[in-house]
Design an enzyme around this catalytic site. Sequence first.
Site, PDB file in Angstrom:
ATOM      1  N   CYS A  32      16.131   0.181  21.987  1.00 52.08           N
ATOM      2  CA  CYS A  32      16.660   0.354  20.626  1.00 52.08           C
ATOM      3  C   CYS A  32      16.550   1.816  20.189  1.00 52.08           C
ATOM      4  CB  CYS A  32      15.873  -0.578  19.702  1.00 52.08           C
ATOM      5  SG  CYS A  32      15.993  -0.210  17.960  1.00 52.08           S
ATOM      6  N   CYS A  35      14.680   2.563  16.914  1.00 55.53           N
ATOM      7  CA  CYS A  35      13.240   2.300  17.115  1.00 55.53           C
ATOM      8  C   CYS A  35      12.568   3.526  17.720  1.00 55.53           C
ATOM      9  CB  CYS A  35      13.028   1.110  18.055  1.00 55.53           C
ATOM     10  SG  CYS A  35      13.713  -0.439  17.452  1.00 55.53           S
TER      11      CYS A  35
END
Length: 105
Positions: A32, A35
């Site tokens: 991600c 993230c």
Amino acid sequence: MVKQIESKTAFQEALDAAGDKLVVVDFSATWCGPCKMIKPFFHSLSEKYSNVIFLEVDVDDCQDVASECEVKCMPTFQFFKKGQKVGEFSGANKEKLEATINELV
């Protein structure tokens, strides 16, 4: 310091051990992008707020924890006090993350 959670048991133990302290949980995944972007900031907050417990849950490694916490997207930040969820939001929003910590601590 950010504690990496490896299992549902470890997650529950971390919440129990926190007592009255605020617990901030970062639900993320290695693949991600957002993230990865907010991870260093999350770690810097753990240095700044020594009275707050910071946990990191990889949703791929701990699908049971992510599912129990009803995490739908990454990153999701959840906030717990005395084992109860007291806040949550999704997205790599640094300002909101720090503001929420200040509000709940």
